[in-house]
Scaffold this motif. Structure first.
Motif, short mmCIF file in Angstrom:
data_model
loop_
_atom_site.label_atom_id
_atom_site.label_comp_id
_atom_site.label_asym_id
_atom_site.label_seq_id
_atom_site.Cartn_x
_atom_site.Cartn_y
_atom_site.Cartn_z
N THR A 75 10.30 9.80 53.22
CA THR A 75 9.39 10.27 51.98
C THR A 75 10.32 10.26 50.86
N ILE A 76 9.58 9.94 49.66
CA ILE A 76 10.10 10.08 48.34
C ILE A 76 9.31 10.93 47.35
N LEU A 77 9.97 11.63 46.85
CA LEU A 77 9.31 12.79 45.86
C LEU A 77 9.55 12.63 44.44
N THR A 78 8.52 12.20 43.71
CA THR A 78 8.63 12.26 42.05
C THR A 78 8.50 13.48 41.51
N VAL A 79 9.46 13.83 40.89
CA VAL A 79 9.22 15.18 40.05
C VAL A 79 9.23 14.78 38.44
N HIS A 80 8.13 15.25 37.76
CA HIS A 80 8.14 14.84 36.49
C HIS A 80 8.59 15.75 35.51
N ASP A 81 8.37 17.16 35.87
CA ASP A 81 9.11 18.08 35.08
C ASP A 81 9.06 19.48 35.87
N VAL B 160 7.71 32.21 44.64
CA VAL B 160 7.02 31.62 45.58
C VAL B 160 6.79 30.12 45.07
N PHE B 161 6.65 29.94 43.84
CA PHE B 161 6.38 28.65 43.36
C PHE B 161 7.56 27.45 43.57
N ARG B 162 8.66 28.21 43.08
CA ARG B 162 9.89 27.44 43.39
C ARG B 162 9.98 26.80 44.73
N PHE B 163 9.77 27.74 45.64
CA PHE B 163 10.16 27.28 47.21
C PHE B 163 9.21 26.43 47.77
N PHE B 164 7.71 26.61 47.50
CA PHE B 164 6.65 25.95 47.98
C PHE B 164 6.59 24.25 47.19
N TRP B 165 6.84 24.63 45.83
CA TRP B 165 6.50 23.43 45.02
C TRP B 165 7.79 22.30 44.58
N TYR B 166 8.78 23.12 45.02
CA TYR B 166 10.17 22.25 44.52
C TYR B 166 11.14 22.23 45.64
N TRP B 167 11.70 23.44 46.24
CA TRP B 167 12.78 23.55 46.99
C TRP B 167 12.35 22.99 48.42
N LEU B 168 11.42 23.42 48.95
CA LEU B 168 10.82 22.91 50.27
C LEU B 168 10.62 21.34 50.27
N ALA C 193 11.67 19.16 48.36
CA ALA C 193 13.00 18.45 48.04
C ALA C 193 13.47 18.16 49.46
N LYS C 194 13.51 19.57 50.05
CA LYS C 194 14.20 19.50 51.60
C LYS C 194 13.55 18.53 52.47
N ARG C 195 12.26 18.17 52.26
CA ARG C 195 11.42 17.52 53.16
C ARG C 195 11.09 15.89 52.64
N SER C 196 12.26 15.55 51.68
CA SER C 196 12.07 14.25 51.12
C SER C 196 13.52 13.66 51.31
N ALA C 197 13.60 12.28 51.72
CA ALA C 197 14.85 11.51 51.97
C ALA C 197 15.46 11.34 50.41
N HIS D 223 17.19 24.81 38.88
CA HIS D 223 16.19 25.45 40.00
C HIS D 223 16.43 25.33 41.20
N LEU D 224 16.83 24.15 41.82
CA LEU D 224 17.09 24.08 43.28
C LEU D 224 18.26 24.70 43.85
N GLY D 225 19.31 24.98 43.10
CA GLY D 225 20.48 25.45 43.27
C GLY D 225 21.37 24.63 44.04
N ARG D 226 22.21 25.10 44.85
CA ARG D 226 23.36 24.17 45.50
C ARG D 226 22.50 23.47 46.42
N GLY D 227 23.07 22.31 47.01
CA GLY D 227 22.62 21.55 47.84
C GLY D 227 22.99 19.92 47.82
N ASP D 228 22.87 19.28 48.86
CA ASP D 228 23.22 17.84 48.85
C ASP D 228 22.16 16.95 48.51
N TRP D 229 21.46 17.07 47.05
CA TRP D 229 20.29 16.52 46.60
C TRP D 229 20.40 15.04 46.32
N ARG D 230 19.56 14.26 46.73
CA ARG D 230 19.66 12.91 46.43
C ARG D 230 18.69 12.69 45.15
#
Length: 333
Positions: free
Chosen positions: A82-88, A102-110, A112-116, A132-139
């Motif tokens: 899965t690839i996720l595109t974020v526009h803003d 709540v919005f950060r968790f369900f719309w961005y953080w989770l 993002a975690k569920r995407s390659a 907004h995501l904070g620390r993490g090994d984000w690709r």
């Protein structure tokens, strides 16, 4: 390789994501089989969203690409494909407290975690997203929006006595009230694309602006407004990208835009007249300079045409194709 591009349910008002990915699909290599899956539910309420997430599971391909807006659809999909595109991140900028969390968790953080992999459309959006995501090994990969080939250069003699100024968009971030104040007493016609709200109409009347308003117009009509205007006004307070900047440059119209967020990045060096969108006098000075300084106008147009070459659909499609192959190769190994 079968790639499924997952689209939001059309809302009848905004079509930018749909149009730009349609342009991308036309330019993808033939050895990438593209299908589209459109979310059948409006993005509102817990049960509709949960049903949408379950339904999306049955429409997966070798690669699943969520093209924007409906980020939460990634939660039940195969993460490694899965690839996720974020526009803003505009909604996050407006929220506080528990609503923000709540919005950060369900719309961005989770999601993002569920995407390659994650793609963003500008360096500005990448910085915001990481904040907004904070620390993490984000690709995260930057793949900008393409400008449609429908926007072609069109010469026009500049109307010095009463220039036509095209304002694209009427949402609150488009800053129309300050634009109206800046144009008070200026001999011009303001053409506004987008439905006006009462406060905007009041501001236009208060500042005695000669304007016309168009909304729910065809793509052809929009392009025609670019051709017939003398300059484009895009003094926005926030943009994840700012596609009207490129559309103006492609048609050969000088554009006034903001010195904030992604807009200087998109407009390029000397490709636009940059202003502080919170300063009415700064917007007014830019309009006067474009109206009366022909050499400056010509420089903006030339630089804009050069800048827009980087944003052709074929080039952007190539960047997506490279990412699709990269993720597919990792799955195979």
């Amino acid at each position: 390789m079968k790639v499924v591009q997952i689209m939001r349910k059309p809302n009848g008002v905004a079509f930018s994501i749909e149009q730009l990915f349609e342009d991308v699909r036309k330019e993808l290599p033939e050895n990438i089989a593209i299908e589209t899956y459109t979310n059948p539910y409006r993005s509102c309420g817990i049960w509709r969203r949960l049903a949408a997430m379950v339904r999306a599971v049955w429409h997966q391909g070798d690669i699943n690409h969520i093209t924007g807006d409906v980020h939460f659809l990634s939660i039940f999909l195969r993460r490694r494909k899965t690839i996720l595109t974020v526009h803003d991140c505009v909604t996050l900028e407006r929220l506080t407290g528990i609503k923000y969390q709540v919005f950060r968790f369900f719309w961005y953080w989770l999601p993002a975690k569920r995407s390659a992999a994650i793609t963003v459309i500008s360096e500005s959006t990448k910085k915001e997203l990481l904040r907004h995501l904070g620390r993490g090994d984000w690709r995260i990969t930057i793949v900008p929006d393409p400008v449609s080939c429908e926007f072609k250069f069109s010469e026009k003699v500049f109307n010095h006595s009463c220039p036509v100024i095209l304002q694209v968009g009427t949402k609150s971030n488009k800053n129309l009230e300050r634009v109206a104040a800046a144009l008070k007493g200026v001999s011009c016609k303001l053409v506004i694309i987008g439905k006006l709200v009462p406060t905007q109409v009041a501001a236009l009347k208060e500042n005695e602006i000669d304007y016309e308003n168009h909304f729910s117009i065809s793509r052809e009509a929009l392009i025609d407004h670019y051709r017939t205007c003398d300059m484009v006004m895009f003094a926005s307070l926030y943009e994840g990208f700012g596609l009207p900047i490129l559309e103006a440059q492609a048609v050969g119209r000088p554009v006034i835009t903001s010195n904030l967020y992604s807009m200087p990045e998109v407009g390029g060096t000397n490709g636009a007249c940059y202003v502080d969108p919170y300063q009415v006098d700064d917007i007014r000075r830019a309009v006067d300079k474009l109206t009366f300084d022909g050499d400056y106008r010509a420089e903006l147009i030339t630089s804009g045409l050069r800048n827009v070459e980087k944003y052709q659909a074929a080039s952007i499609a190539g960047q997506y194709a490279e990412l699709y192959r990269e993720i597919y190769s990792e799955l195979s190994s």
